[in-house]
Design a protein around this motif. Structure first.
Motif: not given
Length: 116
Positions: A2-27
């Motif tokens: 999706k695009r909002v005001d010309g900026r890309r907004v990452v959908n919630s599934k990709k955000k969750r996957a990104l947070r999960l990956r960061r947590r996994l790397l931190g662990c």
């Protein structure tokens, strides 16, 4: 995407996957740090499981040997103070200066581990 005001907004599934990956790397990083510290503690306590008997041997000075090299070779495994080892070798052998000659014999203390 999706695009909002010309900026890309990452959908919630990709955000969750990104947070999960960061947590996994931190662990993983935390586990690595803890394991490294554990290995250090195990290695340090292994030295504590032995007592050392002080013994003496006769060493013939070879060409290129110095008090420093001989002291480093025979010094106590629980001490890293080479200078005190040199001082002890000099005292035992009644050496005034720092010079030794190839062919001379020195009495040198060494340490033998004995299990507690």
């Amino acid at each position: 995407m999706k695009r909002v005001d010309g900026r890309r907004v990452v959908n919630s599934k990709k955000k969750r996957a990104l947070r999960l990956r960061r947590r996994l790397l931190g662990c993983i990083a935390l586990a690595f740090i803890l394991l490294s510290a554990g290995v250090f503690v195990i290695h340090s306590s292994a030295k504590g499981n032995h007592q050392y008997n002080k013994c003496y041997t006769s060493v013939q000075v070879q060409s290129g040997d110095s008090l420093w090299s001989i002291a480093r070779e025979y010094q106590s495994p629980v001490s890293s103070d080479t200078q005190s080892s040199i001082d002890e070798i000099k005292r035992i052998n009644h050496i005034q200066g720092d010079e030794i000659k190839a062919g001379d014999y020195l009495t040198v203390p060494y340490y033998q581990a004995v299990a507690k």
